[in-house]
Scaffold this active site. Structure first.
Site, PDB file in Angstrom:
ATOM      1  CE1 TYR A 148      79.331  71.148  32.379  1.00  0.00           C
ATOM      2  CE2 TYR A 148      78.948  73.312  31.418  1.00  0.00           C
ATOM      3  CZ  TYR A 148      79.357  72.527  32.478  1.00  0.00           C
ATOM      4  OH  TYR A 148      79.769  73.114  33.649  1.00  0.00           O
ATOM      5  CB  SER A 198      77.820  75.852  34.733  1.00  0.00           C
ATOM      6  OG  SER A 198      78.322  76.594  33.644  1.00  0.00           O
ATOM      7  CB  THR A 239      81.099  64.854  44.966  1.00  0.00           C
ATOM      8  OG1 THR A 239      80.438  65.966  44.343  1.00  0.00           O
ATOM      9  CG2 THR A 239      80.141  64.161  45.921  1.00  0.00           C
ATOM     10  N   GLY A 240      84.122  65.335  44.047  1.00  0.00           N
ATOM     11  CA  GLY A 240      85.039  65.962  43.099  1.00  0.00           C
ATOM     12  C   GLY A 240      86.020  66.883  43.791  1.00  0.00           C
ATOM     13  N   GLY A 241      86.708  66.368  44.817  1.00  0.00           N
ATOM     14  CA  GLY A 241      87.530  67.228  45.660  1.00  0.00           C
ATOM     15  C   GLY A 241      89.011  67.201  45.398  1.00  0.00           C
ATOM     16  N   GLY A 270      90.878  71.698  41.412  1.00  0.00           N
ATOM     17  CA  GLY A 270      90.057  72.850  41.090  1.00  0.00           C
ATOM     18  C   GLY A 270      89.190  73.368  42.216  1.00  0.00           C
ATOM     19  CB  ILE A 271      85.601  74.368  42.211  1.00  0.00           C
ATOM     20  CG1 ILE A 271      85.665  75.479  41.153  1.00  0.00           C
ATOM     21  CG2 ILE A 271      84.536  74.687  43.263  1.00  0.00           C
ATOM     22  CD1 ILE A 271      84.422  75.586  40.286  1.00  0.00           C
ATOM     23  N   GLY A 272      86.821  71.969  43.899  1.00  0.00           N
ATOM     24  CA  GLY A 272      86.681  71.057  45.026  1.00  0.00           C
ATOM     25  C   GLY A 272      87.842  71.155  45.990  1.00  0.00           C
TER      26      GLY A 272
END
Length: 233
Positions: free
Chosen positions: A149, A136, A11-13, A16-18
């Site tokens: 957050y 995180s 997910t969230g690809g 950035g990191i994804g």
């Protein structure tokens, strides 16, 4: 696990990191399906990384259904879920409101948990699977302006521990990864990638950590991994 032909939902690809993780895992021979809300960014990331994609918002129940329908049609099954999609809002105690909590928790906690529930059904049925939750260092310590957050990431850390206890008897590995500051588009209103800085983590370090955790022999798993820049000053 052997990443060759491993079926991975990330997910969230699109950034950035994804995106860095999708590139590293496809290079290792995995079949990766990335998700996100912006089709243009997903198309660009898919072309760059070799991943497949589906437009889906994990914060919405219909988005989760769309993700898992695509898992069957585009991957033919699932071996790994990487919960990377996340958002953040920041403010002092007197500035936050219920809407801030709802926006962040719908992605970082509620949607993530419901997506993991569906993946866990698949993994328990096949007595094998891997779940990686990207939290995180804010999951390990609070900070000024971080009420919304950090509390969402503390919740993710707690859920991860619960799932580790529940899913180990089914041969399912649940891994928490805590990045420190990474030079990505996270929390940028423009959603533009930040340039890499020599003294800070890049998305590639976190992608490497994800890949290494997955490649450990299936008889063992890393419960929690925290990644800091060596010298951030």
């Amino acid at each position: 696990m052997n990443l060759q032909n491993a079926r991975i939902l990330l997910t969230g690809g699109s950034l950035g990191i994804g995106k860095a993780t999708a590139a590293m895992l496809t290079a290792a021979g995995a079949k990766v399906l990335i998700t996100g809300r912006d089709e243009a960014r997903l198309q660009a990331a898919a072309a760059e990384t070799g991943a497949a994609y589906v437009v889906a918002d994990i914060a919405e129940p219909e988005g989760i259904e769309r993700m898992f329908a695509a898992v069957q049609t585009q991957l033919g099954g699932l071996d790994v879920l990487i919960n990377n999609a996340g958002t953040g809002e920041f403010g002092t105690l007197d500035q936050i409101d219920l809407a801030s909590f709802e926006r962040v928790y719908r992605t970082n906690v509620f949607g993530l948990a419901l997506a993991t529930q569906k993946a866990a059904e698949i993994f328990k049925a096949q007595s094998a699977g891997n779940i990686i939750n990207i939290a995180s260092t804010a999951a390990t310590r609070g900070f000024a302006h971080g009420t919304v957050y950090a509390s969402s990431k503390f919740a993710l850390r707690g859920m991860t521990e619960c799932w580790q206890a529940e899913l180990r008897p089914h041969n399912v590995r649940v891994i928490l990864i805590n990045p420190s500051e990474v030079t990505t588009a996270f929390a940028q209103t423009s959603r533009q990638e930040r340039p890499e800085e020599a003294n800070k983590l890049s998305a590639k370090e976190i992608a490497h950590s994800i890949k290494a955790a997955l490649e450990m022999d299936d008889r063992g798993f890393i419960k929690e991994l925290t990644v800091f820049a060596t010298n951030p000053f």
